[in-house]
Enzyme design. Structure first.
Site, short mmCIF file in Angstrom:
data_model
loop_
_atom_site.label_atom_id
_atom_site.label_comp_id
_atom_site.label_asym_id
_atom_site.label_seq_id
_atom_site.Cartn_x
_atom_site.Cartn_y
_atom_site.Cartn_z
N HIS A 1 28.60 36.98 42.17
CA HIS A 1 27.52 37.86 43.01
C HIS A 1 26.83 38.33 42.20
O HIS A 1 25.98 40.13 42.76
CB HIS A 1 27.98 38.83 43.79
N TYR B 1 34.17 34.96 40.59
CA TYR B 1 32.74 35.40 41.48
C TYR B 1 32.65 36.96 41.26
O TYR B 1 33.09 38.10 40.60
CB TYR B 1 33.44 36.39 43.06
N ARG C 1 43.63 41.88 44.78
CA ARG C 1 44.29 40.46 44.50
C ARG C 1 44.68 39.92 43.23
O ARG C 1 44.18 40.66 42.26
CB ARG C 1 42.88 39.45 45.12
N GLU D 1 31.83 31.36 44.43
CA GLU D 1 30.49 31.60 45.22
C GLU D 1 30.07 30.37 45.24
O GLU D 1 28.69 30.04 46.09
CB GLU D 1 30.07 32.93 45.27
N LYS E 1 37.44 39.64 40.89
CA LYS E 1 36.30 40.21 40.90
C LYS E 1 35.51 40.13 40.05
O LYS E 1 36.06 39.69 38.72
CB LYS E 1 36.00 41.43 41.63
N ASP F 1 27.67 42.16 49.14
CA ASP F 1 28.74 41.65 48.07
C ASP F 1 27.27 40.74 47.42
O ASP F 1 27.19 41.25 46.23
CB ASP F 1 29.73 40.38 48.08
#
Length: 367
Positions: free
Chosen positions: A96, A94, A15, A118, A75, A270
């Site tokens: 996490h 993101y 991505r 998120e 990410k 994740d």
């Protein structure tokens, strides 16, 4: 503002955090957009396409990180990127955090403002930046589960849909949120017998209304989970507690109730995973076996379908990136409660309660 989009460096991540349409919107608003050369290749987007919409193509990630005030990624920053982070910079991606203490400590040390996709929550209480990737991961979980049920991939040798005279597979989905609902819908569409478990009865009533007859809703408790494990060929872990570590709802001892070479897909990996035996894997080596159960625990499932995922993600992230660039992070966060909810760490302090509780750290207000 200078907005930087580095190439993703996580293994098998295809991505990219911005498409040419986003570059055009930002440059028209007077911002400078730096795109690392090759950043869009995994999603079928060339450097020329970015340049045609006003992007500056930069040869390496170090320059992107050094020049940009706002870094937009997909990410979480990998260890190779940690030295590039600097105080006063904003990183929008993101994260996490609850699943990774080392990342949390690196971000705290860097002094950046970390705004996590998120945990951004809109006025309706939904998670708009998590939703599209949850949709992709939910649908992919059945696609991948069907593949790994095949015997050459160490599965039970079961065709998910069955054939006339031979029953279809049984699929249990733990969690009836976006991931779970999408997984159940695809599994049901293929003809599997589907059980979907959740603790929210209102959600189960909704699922019962909209799903086909081969989807059965079950209240989630330890007894019902164990019973579903006993006859399931494929189990999908789809539990989410925003910002926090996922609870272990299936213990290693529970695996003994399962059918030999059944498959578990832990979409919650994740956030640490909802199976006790889960550990992060990659698309290059996606599965492993514990107690004769096949585990699939890829941490960036949507990355495998980079083009679909990129466009689905950037459709929802661009408006927030525009606000951060046009107003500046401080003002944008103050004026938009959704963005405020996304601030997890700021200037060396944890600002998200779930992350603070996970690591026993103090939580301070973001503004």
């Amino acid at each position: 503002m200078i907005v930087g989009v580095p190439k993703e460096v996580k293994q098998d991540e295809y991505r990219v955090a911005m498409v040419p349409a986003g570059v055009e919107e930002l440059t028209r608003a007077g911002h400078t957009v730096l795109i690392q050369s090759g950043a869009g290749a995994g999603s079928g987007i060339s450097d020329d396409q970015y340049a045609a919409t006003g992007a500056q193509i930069v040869s390496n990630d170090a320059e992107v990180w050094a020049r940009a005030d706002l870094i937009v990624k997909v990410k979480e920053p990998m260890p190779s990127e940690w030295p590039h982070m600097r105080a006063g910079q904003t990183v929008f991606t993101y994260f996490h955090f609850a699943a990774d203490r080392h990342l949390t400590e690196a971000v705290l040390k860097s002094g950046i403002t970390a705004i996590a996709y998120e945990t951004i929550r809109d006025a309706k209480g939904t998670l708009p930046l998590l939703t599209p990737m949850s949709e992709v991961a939910g649908r992919m979980s059945i696609q991948e589960g069907a593949k790994y049920l095949e015997r050459p991939f160490d599965g039970r040798g079961i065709l998910l849909a069955g054939v006339p005279g031979v029953p279809p597979a049984t699929v249990s989905v733990i969690g009836a949120g976006v991931v779970g609902a999408n997984a159940a819908r695809v599994a049901a569409g293929l003809g599997a017998n589907v059980f979907i478990l959740d603790v929210n009865l209102d959600r189960l009533r909704y699922i019962d209304d909209v799903m086909p007859q081969n989807v059965t809703t079950v209240f989630s408790n330890r007894l019902n989970i164990r019973e579903c494990l006993q006859f399931s060929d494929l189990v999908i872990g789809a539990v989410l507690i925003p910002g926090a570590k996922a609870p272990n709802l299936v213990t290693r001892d529970d695996l003994k109730y399962m059918l030999p070479r059944a498959v578990v897909i832990d979409v919650a990996i994740d956030q640490g995973g909802c199976f006790e035996t889960s550990r992060p894997t990659t698309h290059a080596n996606p599965t492993y076996i514990v107690d004769d159960i096949v585990h699939y625990c890829v941490t960036n499932m949507p990355g495998a379908v980079g083009r679909t995922s990129t466009y689905a993600l950037t459709n929802v992230t661009l408006p927030y990136a525009m606000q951060l660039a046009s107003k500046g992070p401080e003002r944008a966060v103050k004026e938009n409660p959704a963005l405020l909810a996304g601030v997890n760490i700021k200037a060396g302090k944890v600002t998200n309660q779930a992350v603070a509780e996970t690591f026993g750290l103090e939580c301070v207000p973001a503004v």
